[in-house]
Design a protein around this motif. Structure first.
Motif, mmCIF file in Angstrom:
data_model
loop_
_atom_site.group_PDB
_atom_site.id
_atom_site.type_symbol
_atom_site.label_atom_id
_atom_site.label_comp_id
_atom_site.label_asym_id
_atom_site.label_seq_id
_atom_site.Cartn_x
_atom_site.Cartn_y
_atom_site.Cartn_z
ATOM 1 N N LEU A 41 35.177 31.908 32.829
ATOM 2 C CA LEU A 41 36.070 30.817 33.232
ATOM 3 C C LEU A 41 35.630 30.156 34.533
ATOM 4 O O LEU A 41 35.682 28.927 34.658
ATOM 5 C CB LEU A 41 37.493 31.349 33.387
ATOM 6 N N VAL A 42 35.200 30.970 35.488
ATOM 7 C CA VAL A 42 34.764 30.384 36.767
ATOM 8 C C VAL A 42 33.571 29.464 36.524
ATOM 9 O O VAL A 42 33.496 28.348 37.060
ATOM 10 C CB VAL A 42 34.416 31.483 37.796
ATOM 11 N N ILE A 43 32.654 29.913 35.657
ATOM 12 C CA ILE A 43 31.475 29.081 35.368
ATOM 13 C C ILE A 43 31.906 27.764 34.706
ATOM 14 O O ILE A 43 31.435 26.682 35.067
ATOM 15 C CB ILE A 43 30.489 29.853 34.473
ATOM 16 N N VAL A 44 32.845 27.865 33.775
ATOM 17 C CA VAL A 44 33.321 26.651 33.091
ATOM 18 C C VAL A 44 33.967 25.697 34.088
ATOM 19 O O VAL A 44 33.667 24.498 34.116
ATOM 20 C CB VAL A 44 34.312 27.024 31.970
ATOM 21 N N LEU A 45 34.832 26.241 34.953
ATOM 22 C CA LEU A 45 35.543 25.376 35.885
ATOM 23 C C LEU A 45 34.577 24.705 36.862
ATOM 24 O O LEU A 45 34.736 23.523 37.191
ATOM 25 C CB LEU A 45 36.595 26.174 36.651
ATOM 26 N N PHE A 46 33.583 25.450 37.352
ATOM 27 C CA PHE A 46 32.586 24.851 38.238
ATOM 28 C C PHE A 46 31.883 23.700 37.531
ATOM 29 O O PHE A 46 31.687 22.619 38.094
ATOM 30 C CB PHE A 46 31.544 25.894 38.643
ATOM 31 N N THR A 47 31.521 23.960 36.259
ATOM 32 C CA THR A 47 30.729 22.963 35.540
ATOM 33 C C THR A 47 31.521 21.696 35.249
ATOM 34 O O THR A 47 30.999 20.596 35.391
ATOM 35 C CB THR A 47 30.203 23.570 34.223
ATOM 36 N N VAL A 48 32.791 21.857 34.877
ATOM 37 C CA VAL A 48 33.558 20.639 34.591
ATOM 38 C C VAL A 48 33.872 19.865 35.859
ATOM 39 O O VAL A 48 34.318 18.723 35.790
ATOM 40 C CB VAL A 48 34.863 20.926 33.805
ATOM 41 N N GLY A 49 33.637 20.472 37.017
ATOM 42 C CA GLY A 49 33.855 19.768 38.272
ATOM 43 C C GLY A 49 32.719 18.848 38.658
ATOM 44 O O GLY A 49 32.824 18.106 39.641
ATOM 45 N N ILE A 50 31.603 18.885 37.946
ATOM 46 C CA ILE A 50 30.469 18.014 38.276
ATOM 47 C C ILE A 50 29.994 17.296 37.016
ATOM 48 O O ILE A 50 30.513 17.544 35.931
ATOM 49 C CB ILE A 50 29.280 18.810 38.859
ATOM 50 N N ASP A 51 29.008 16.413 37.167
ATOM 51 C CA ASP A 51 28.357 15.845 35.988
ATOM 52 C C ASP A 51 27.322 16.869 35.535
ATOM 53 O O ASP A 51 26.369 17.136 36.259
ATOM 54 C CB ASP A 51 27.658 14.528 36.337
ATOM 55 N N PRO A 52 27.513 17.438 34.345
ATOM 56 C CA PRO A 52 26.662 18.572 33.964
ATOM 57 C C PRO A 52 25.262 18.175 33.522
ATOM 58 O O PRO A 52 24.910 18.293 32.354
ATOM 59 C CB PRO A 52 27.451 19.214 32.818
ATOM 60 N N GLU A 53 24.456 17.694 34.451
ATOM 61 C CA GLU A 53 23.057 17.424 34.121
ATOM 62 C C GLU A 53 22.232 18.637 34.522
ATOM 63 O O GLU A 53 22.584 19.347 35.467
ATOM 64 C CB GLU A 53 22.558 16.198 34.871
ATOM 65 N N ALA A 54 21.125 18.811 33.821
ATOM 66 C CA ALA A 54 20.341 20.043 33.985
ATOM 67 C C ALA A 54 19.987 20.321 35.448
ATOM 68 O O ALA A 54 20.181 21.422 35.949
ATOM 69 C CB ALA A 54 19.083 19.972 33.136
ATOM 70 N N HIS A 55 19.474 19.305 36.167
ATOM 71 C CA HIS A 55 18.984 19.605 37.515
ATOM 72 C C HIS A 55 20.133 19.991 38.446
ATOM 73 O O HIS A 55 19.989 20.819 39.331
ATOM 74 C CB HIS A 55 18.193 18.424 38.084
ATOM 75 N N ARG A 56 21.304 19.370 38.204
ATOM 76 C CA ARG A 56 22.450 19.680 39.052
ATOM 77 C C ARG A 56 22.964 21.096 38.749
ATOM 78 O O ARG A 56 23.290 21.859 39.643
ATOM 79 C CB ARG A 56 23.538 18.644 38.818
ATOM 80 N N LEU A 57 23.033 21.406 37.464
ATOM 81 C CA LEU A 57 23.472 22.750 37.069
ATOM 82 C C LEU A 57 22.549 23.805 37.644
ATOM 83 O O LEU A 57 22.986 24.837 38.147
ATOM 84 C CB LEU A 57 23.484 22.858 35.539
ATOM 85 N N GLN A 58 21.252 23.508 37.577
ATOM 86 C CA GLN A 58 20.287 24.494 38.057
ATOM 87 C C GLN A 58 20.402 24.710 39.561
ATOM 88 O O GLN A 58 20.200 25.799 40.072
ATOM 89 C CB GLN A 58 18.868 24.055 37.697
ATOM 90 N N GLN A 59 20.739 23.609 40.245
ATOM 91 C CA GLN A 59 20.883 23.732 41.690
ATOM 92 C C GLN A 59 22.082 24.601 42.052
ATOM 93 O O GLN A 59 22.040 25.377 43.005
ATOM 94 C CB GLN A 59 21.075 22.335 42.269
ATOM 95 N N MET A 60 23.144 24.465 41.258
ATOM 96 C CA MET A 60 24.365 25.214 41.545
ATOM 97 C C MET A 60 24.305 26.649 41.032
ATOM 98 O O MET A 60 25.036 27.504 41.518
ATOM 99 C CB MET A 60 25.558 24.556 40.854
ATOM 100 N N ALA A 61 23.473 26.854 40.006
ATOM 101 C CA ALA A 61 23.534 28.109 39.250
ATOM 102 C C ALA A 61 23.566 29.376 40.112
ATOM 103 O O ALA A 61 24.413 30.238 39.878
ATOM 104 C CB ALA A 61 22.390 28.159 38.255
ATOM 105 N N PRO A 62 22.650 29.530 41.111
ATOM 106 C CA PRO A 62 22.674 30.793 41.859
ATOM 107 C C PRO A 62 24.034 31.069 42.483
ATOM 108 O O PRO A 62 24.583 32.166 42.337
ATOM 109 C CB PRO A 62 21.607 30.574 42.940
ATOM 110 N N ALA A 63 24.581 30.049 43.145
ATOM 111 C CA ALA A 63 25.875 30.258 43.806
ATOM 112 C C ALA A 63 26.969 30.525 42.790
ATOM 113 O O ALA A 63 27.812 31.414 42.988
ATOM 114 C CB ALA A 63 26.225 29.028 44.633
ATOM 115 N N VAL A 64 26.961 29.777 41.685
ATOM 116 C CA VAL A 64 28.033 29.924 40.702
ATOM 117 C C VAL A 64 27.990 31.308 40.070
ATOM 118 O O VAL A 64 29.017 31.981 39.954
ATOM 119 C CB VAL A 64 27.936 28.832 39.628
ATOM 120 N N ILE A 65 26.794 31.747 39.701
ATOM 121 C CA ILE A 65 26.694 33.065 39.076
ATOM 122 C C ILE A 65 27.209 34.143 40.023
ATOM 123 O O ILE A 65 28.006 34.999 39.660
ATOM 124 C CB ILE A 65 25.234 33.364 38.654
#
Lengths: 222, 249, 56
Positions: free
Chosen positions: A33-57
């Motif tokens: 759920l935390v991962i989903v909520l983080f993702t819906v808070g941004i425009d889910p483009e690959a480079h942006r997701l990848q940038q956030m991924a370490p912190a989100v995980i």
């Protein structure tokens, strides 16, 4: 003597685990759920997701563990099992430590099984799986043992929030090193130094936290 | 030496001494802070890079130093209290926590006010500021932990243990944050905190820090007196003392 | 004098930093002083009550 005590402990743990009516699933659900909520808070483009991924995980992982940590001692404290356990044991320190490790394994294994899912949701390369797994395991042990110690210290407080407030500031180094592992392994760099650092921290916490746990319990059981 | 030390940890002696020392410390603190203010605001020349904004250093750095010094002092008192069971040390640790939190808050506030003109933002993720923020959260956690207990003895012990956990953790947090900070900072040189300080800029800073420390000592002693009275209310010395001074205070 | 107060254009930042700090110190002084008085009065009242209880 210790062996038979441990046997009882493991039996008890297993019984609690199997009778918990799927409570072990709650942290897993929170993790996703935390991962989903983080993702819906941004425009889910690959480079942006990848940038956030370490912190989100890492944040999702630690928050899920927080949920599991809440049951570390509280249930057994309230129904008196903990007191019996410490009173009748010949080596309470080892007993506590075993329980911490058993619960840690039971909590992180379901979460780690979700790790490939999290990696693909955040569109990271699967090559980060092994390094992240190691880092999450080592880092979570630091978090878990410190959290168990602080839970023991705050046993008499009914609000679960207090322990989280004490524990989370101390998670700063774990998140810093742990996220770095995910980031660097995604770029194909070596991360063995960082993982070793986390392992070192978990050894440090292993050597200190049992005493705090014991002291905290003695103080709250009086 | 041993006798001298015991007079500091025995509650009635500490109570009596605290009053005298607090007055002396407070007088010296006010004197040195006033001189340092004059030195820092008027005598010291403006920095060639930062202009007059650099003068914020005269309140920022002393607060930062005190926030850490207070924690170290609190942890030291907690250690002494746990190991040698000096109840007076628990009283000292209790009163230091909110004082340390205020200094930490002051450090963050002045740091933010310094960051705005220098970096163009109220909050820069600078290593020092980030670890001060974590320190503030730990102070607040310490206070919350203390308040969660009803029994004084349990609160003392738990809080002392937590203070010591903090001592082990704070350096790790501090260095990890520094490391994290150097990773992404790269070419931008830190403008804050490192103006090449000359003696005519430096002496007010030194004096201000000494003044803050004396002030910290004075108010800690003052608050400790009240805490001692409250904790030792069942003892004979407090009874006699309150009987004599009733109506005076 | 005007120049002194304008602080080379950084007046707001410099004066509010110093203002907050001095206010913080004054607050700490007053809080410590009043906490002592409060505790003293608490103990004093507690003792009067305690004496009455014992007398009875």
């Amino acid at each position: 003597m210790l062996l038979s005590e441990l046997k009882t402990l493991y039996k008890l743990e297993w019984r609690q685990f199997s009778r918990s009516q799927g409570q072990w699933l709650f942290p897993v659900m929170l993790f996703i759920l935390v991962i989903v909520l983080f993702t819906v808070g941004i425009d889910p483009e690959a480079h942006r997701l990848q940038q956030m991924a370490p912190a989100v995980i890492w944040c999702a992982f630690l928050l899920s563990l927080l949920l599991a940590l809440d049951h570390m001692w509280r249930d057994d404290y309230q129904n008196g099992v903990l007191e019996q356990m410490l009173l009748h044991s010949e080596s309470p320190l080892q007993l506590l430590l075993h329980r911490v490790v058993v619960r840690w394994v039971l909590s992180i294994v379901p979460l780690l099984l979700c790790l490939p899912l999290a990696i693909s949701m955040l569109q990271m390369p699967m090559t980060i799986f092994m390094p992240s797994l190691l880092a999450l395991a080592a880092g979570s042990f630091v978090f878990w043992s410190l959290g168990s110690a602080l839970s023991a210290l705050t046993l008499n407080d009914r609000r679960p929030a207090l322990m989280s407030l004490l524990l989370l500031p101390m998670a700063v180094p774990i998140v810093i090193f742990g996220s770095r592992v995910i980031k660097q392994s995604a770029m194909g760099e070596s991360v063995s130094g960082l993982v070793l650092m986390l392992v070192g921290l978990s050894i440090l916490s292993l050597s200190i936290t049992p005493w705090i746990m014991f002291a905290g319990m003695r103080l709250n059981l009086d | 030496m041993k006798k001298w030390f015991h007079q500091w940890v025995s509650p009635p002696h500490l109570y009596e001494r605290a009053d005298r020392y607090a007055k002396v410390f407070l007088f010296l603190a006010i004197a040195s802070i006033l001189v340092a203010l004059y030195g820092g605001l008027v005598l010291a020349p403006a920095d060639y890079q930062q202009g007059d904004a650099f003068r914020i250093i005269y309140v920022h750095v002393p607060s930062a130093w005190l926030s850490m010094f207070a924690y170290a002092f609190m942890a030291g008192a907690s250690f002494v209290a746990l190991v040698w069971r000096f109840s007076a040390a628990h009283a000292v640790a209790t009163v230091i926590a909110p004082i340390g939190a205020v200094f930490t808050l002051l450090c963050l506030l002045t740091g933010s006010l310094w960051g705005k003109p220098m970096w163009g933002t109220w909050w820069e993720w600078d290593a020092r500021m980030t670890s001060e923020l974590v320190l503030l959260l730990i102070y607040l956690g310490y206070i919350a932990l203390r308040l969660s207990f009803e029994e004084q003895a349990k609160a003392d012990k738990a809080a002392a243990i937590f203070a010591l956990i903090g001592v082990v953790n704070l350096p790790i947090i501090h260095y990890s944050v520094y490391w994290w900070n150097t990773l992404h900072q790269g070419a931008t040189v830190s403008k804050i905190g490192k103006p090449s300080i000359t003696w005519d800029m430096g002496w007010p800073l030194l004096l201000m820090t000494i003044g803050f420390m004396l002030f910290f000592g004075a108010i800690t002693l003052m608050a400790t007196r009240g805490e001692l009275l409250s904790r030792e209310r069942r003892t004979k010395w407090v009874k006699e003392l309150v009987d004599i001074n009733r109506g005076v205070n | 004098m005007q120049e002194f107060f304008s602080m080379g254009g950084y007046a707001f930042y410099v004066w509010s930093s110093f203002g907050f700090s001095i206010a913080g110190l004054i607050y700490l002084y007053l809080a410590s002083k009043s906490s002592f008085k409060k505790k003293f009065n608490e103990v004093s009242i507690w003792q009067i009550r305690e004496n009455k209880r014992v007398d009875k």
